[in-house]
Design a protein around this motif. Structure first.
Motif, PDB file in Angstrom:
ATOM      1  N   LEU A  83      52.299  29.895  65.563  1.00 11.85           N
ATOM      2  CA  LEU A  83      53.112  31.083  65.806  1.00 11.85           C
ATOM      3  C   LEU A  83      53.473  31.796  64.514  1.00 11.85           C
ATOM      4  O   LEU A  83      53.248  33.003  64.383  1.00 11.85           O
ATOM      5  CB  LEU A  83      54.386  30.673  66.556  1.00 11.85           C
ATOM      6  N   VAL A  84      54.012  31.085  63.542  1.00 10.25           N
ATOM      7  CA  VAL A  84      54.471  31.755  62.321  1.00 10.25           C
ATOM      8  C   VAL A  84      53.321  32.108  61.384  1.00 10.25           C
ATOM      9  O   VAL A  84      53.499  32.909  60.463  1.00 10.25           O
ATOM     10  CB  VAL A  84      55.511  30.904  61.564  1.00 10.25           C
ATOM     11  N   SER A  85      52.144  31.515  61.615  1.00  2.73           N
ATOM     12  CA  SER A  85      50.993  31.795  60.754  1.00  2.73           C
ATOM     13  C   SER A  85      50.091  32.881  61.322  1.00  2.73           C
ATOM     14  O   SER A  85      49.132  33.298  60.664  1.00  2.73           O
ATOM     15  CB  SER A  85      50.175  30.516  60.527  1.00  2.73           C
ATOM     16  N   SER A  86      50.379  33.346  62.519  1.00  7.72           N
ATOM     17  CA  SER A  86      49.552  34.406  63.101  1.00  7.72           C
ATOM     18  C   SER A  86      49.727  35.688  62.308  1.00  7.72           C
ATOM     19  O   SER A  86      50.815  35.974  61.794  1.00  7.72           O
ATOM     20  CB  SER A  86      49.955  34.639  64.563  1.00  7.72           C
ATOM     21  N   PRO A  87      48.684  36.495  62.157  1.00 14.48           N
ATOM     22  CA  PRO A  87      48.790  37.738  61.376  1.00 14.48           C
ATOM     23  C   PRO A  87      49.911  38.650  61.867  1.00 14.48           C
ATOM     24  O   PRO A  87      50.525  39.358  61.074  1.00 14.48           O
ATOM     25  CB  PRO A  87      47.415  38.382  61.563  1.00 14.48           C
ATOM     26  N   GLU A  88      50.172  38.622  63.164  1.00 11.54           N
ATOM     27  CA  GLU A  88      51.179  39.510  63.735  1.00 11.54           C
ATOM     28  C   GLU A  88      52.603  39.108  63.335  1.00 11.54           C
ATOM     29  O   GLU A  88      53.511  39.949  63.297  1.00 11.54           O
ATOM     30  CB  GLU A  88      51.091  39.510  65.274  1.00 11.54           C
ATOM     31  N   ALA A  89      52.820  37.824  63.036  1.00  7.77           N
ATOM     32  CA  ALA A  89      54.179  37.336  62.769  1.00  7.77           C
ATOM     33  C   ALA A  89      54.383  36.825  61.360  1.00  7.77           C
ATOM     34  O   ALA A  89      55.519  36.530  60.973  1.00  7.77           O
ATOM     35  CB  ALA A  89      54.512  36.213  63.761  1.00  7.77           C
ATOM     36  N   ALA A  90      53.328  36.719  60.577  1.00  8.16           N
ATOM     37  CA  ALA A  90      53.425  36.083  59.262  1.00  8.16           C
ATOM     38  C   ALA A  90      54.299  36.889  58.314  1.00  8.16           C
ATOM     39  O   ALA A  90      54.367  38.113  58.382  1.00  8.16           O
ATOM     40  CB  ALA A  90      52.023  35.907  58.675  1.00  8.16           C
ATOM     41  N   GLY A  91      54.975  36.176  57.419  1.00 10.66           N
ATOM     42  CA  GLY A  91      55.798  36.824  56.403  1.00 10.66           C
ATOM     43  C   GLY A  91      56.481  35.774  55.560  1.00 10.66           C
ATOM     44  O   GLY A  91      56.768  34.656  56.024  1.00 10.66           O
ATOM     45  N   ARG A  92      56.777  36.095  54.310  1.00  9.84           N
ATOM     46  CA  ARG A  92      57.363  35.121  53.393  1.00  9.84           C
ATOM     47  C   ARG A  92      58.747  34.660  53.854  1.00  9.84           C
ATOM     48  O   ARG A  92      59.062  33.469  53.801  1.00  9.84           O
ATOM     49  CB  ARG A  92      57.459  35.720  51.988  1.00  9.84           C
ATOM     50  N   LYS A  93      59.592  35.585  54.317  1.00 13.92           N
ATOM     51  CA  LYS A  93      60.921  35.186  54.780  1.00 13.92           C
ATOM     52  C   LYS A  93      60.826  34.265  55.994  1.00 13.92           C
ATOM     53  O   LYS A  93      61.579  33.296  56.115  1.00 13.92           O
ATOM     54  CB  LYS A  93      61.756  36.419  55.115  1.00 13.92           C
ATOM     55  N   ARG A  94      59.907  34.569  56.887  1.00 15.09           N
ATOM     56  CA  ARG A  94      59.746  33.733  58.068  1.00 15.09           C
ATOM     57  C   ARG A  94      59.205  32.358  57.687  1.00 15.09           C
ATOM     58  O   ARG A  94      59.581  31.344  58.292  1.00 15.09           O
ATOM     59  CB  ARG A  94      58.840  34.423  59.079  1.00 15.09           C
ATOM     60  N   ASP A  95      58.325  32.303  56.699  1.00  8.13           N
ATOM     61  CA  ASP A  95      57.820  31.011  56.234  1.00  8.13           C
ATOM     62  C   ASP A  95      58.965  30.138  55.711  1.00  8.13           C
ATOM     63  O   ASP A  95      59.026  28.934  55.981  1.00  8.13           O
ATOM     64  CB  ASP A  95      56.790  31.210  55.127  1.00  8.13           C
TER      65      ASP A  95
END
Length: 375
Positions: A83-95
């Motif tokens: 989920l968090v690694s999908s291109p649509e949801a990825a981001g440094r803050k979310r990581d």
């Protein structure tokens, strides 16, 4: 995309309450269908994850991630990572957030999949240090050690940090997560020091401010986002003293420096309180400030909070650029540390008030960091 997911995506923006969507996801994951939650999150991110996402999207996406991260079940971690690694949801803050969630709720052996499957290098780096803060020997953990020891990420910002928790970090205040929310400690507010009354007997040598933009930025690493993302402000200053300052005279010295945070302090209605503290206590304050943030921001979470705390501690202790963490810790133990506060107009006196001072071993350098925020 299943028909049920299509229905949820199409109608999300019209919902006045998203608990019905939560219930659907909860029920599917309880039945072992973790892929449904990840697929739903990816579909929602594709449709709504733009610059100003809907509040419905933000609340559902966060619930889905928490659901997968906190709920035991085969495949749940893998789906959370997808989920968090999908291109649509990825981001440094979310990581950073996902790493904190996963490290808090999962055993290290469950997280090894992040180092072989779907996960960004940023998420992996954050996981390594979230786990290290929790006392995990990441350089010995099967499935994690090879990546953690590899030299390819030494130039990553987190590459400066040691892979093992230092004595300074023992008992680090880390958040606890559940599906319904999170909690963390706040070592702020009034100090446990005695109100300082000026007696005229303390010898305070003259002081010259030597703060530079670079030193101010380093000192304020742990609280910078209080000002950038919330309602906070901070004061970061360094002084060279004409002669050695005795640790017992630090309270008197603080009143002579012209600090904005202590303007008017020392009077009856604005009493200054000062207490000696250990470097570990100072680190704890800096870590929680950086990792959890101020009134209106969520902070940098564990890995980057760890880095910011060490950066501020190093600057307060006067450690030269290029020093490693062991040198910073050793220097920190040589300095005299103090917490302070005062009922001045500068401090908001709500919940987020910090005052720290560090006196060098020779007594000729005094560094100060004050911060405050309000909701």
């Amino acid at each position: 995309m299943t028909e049920r997911i299509q229905e949820i995506v199409a109608g999300l923006h019209e919902l006045k309450d998203v608990t019905s969507v939560w219930a659907v996801a909860d029920e599917r994951v309880a039945r072992g269908d973790a892929a449904f939650a990840a697929d739903l999150g990816v579909a929602l991110a594709r449709e709504y994850g733009h610059a100003e996402p809907l509040w419905q999207y933000r609340r559902v996406f966060d619930h889905l991630l928490r659901l997968l991260a906190t709920t035991a079940g085969p495949g749940n971690v893998t789906e959370a990572l997808r989920l968090v690694s999908s291109p649509e949801a990825a981001g440094r803050k979310r990581d950073r957030y996902a790493a904190s969630l996963l490290a808090s709720c999962r055993r290290p052996e469950e997280l090894a999949v992040a180092f072989s499957g779907h996960a960004s290098e940023e998420l992996r780096a954050c996981l390594v240090h979230e786990l290290a803060l929790r006392g995990v020997a990441v350089d010995e953990e099967p499935g994690i050690a090879r990546w953690a020891r590899s030299p390819h990420w030494r130039y990553h910002p987190l590459g400066w940090l040691p892979l093992t928790r230092s004595g300074m970090e023992d008992g680090a205040d880390l958040p606890s997560y559940s599906l319904s929310g999170s909690s963390h400690s706040m070592p702020y507010g009034p100090s446990d020091g005695r109100p300082y009354g000026q007696t005229g007997g303390a010898r305070v040598p003259s002081a010259a401010e030597v703060t530079t933009p670079q030193s101010a930025a380093a000192l304020s690493s742990a609280v910078a986002d209080w000002a950038e993302e919330s309602n906070g402000l901070f004061e970061a200053r360094v002084y060279d003293l004409a002669g050695p300052l005795d640790a017992g005279a630090v309270p008197a010295a603080l009143l002579t420096l012209g600090l904005e945070s202590l303007a008017g302090a020392g009077r009856k209605k604005a009493a200054l309180s000062v207490a000696a503290c250990s470097p570990a206590q100072a680190w704890r304050v800096l870590f929680v400030a950086a990792s959890t943030g101020g009134a209106y921001n969520s902070g940098s979470h564990g890995a980057y909070g760890r880095l910011a705390a060490w950066q501020s501690l190093a600057a307060l202790a006067g450690v030269a650029d290029g020093a490693d963490a062991r040198e910073v810790e050793a220097r920190g133990h040589e300095c005299a540390w103090f917490k302070f506060d005062a009922r001045t107009d500068w401090f908001e006196q709500v919940a987020w008030d910090i005052g720290l001072a560090a006196l060098s071993p020779d007594g000729r350098r005094l560094a100060v960091l004050a911060a405050t925020d309000t909701d």
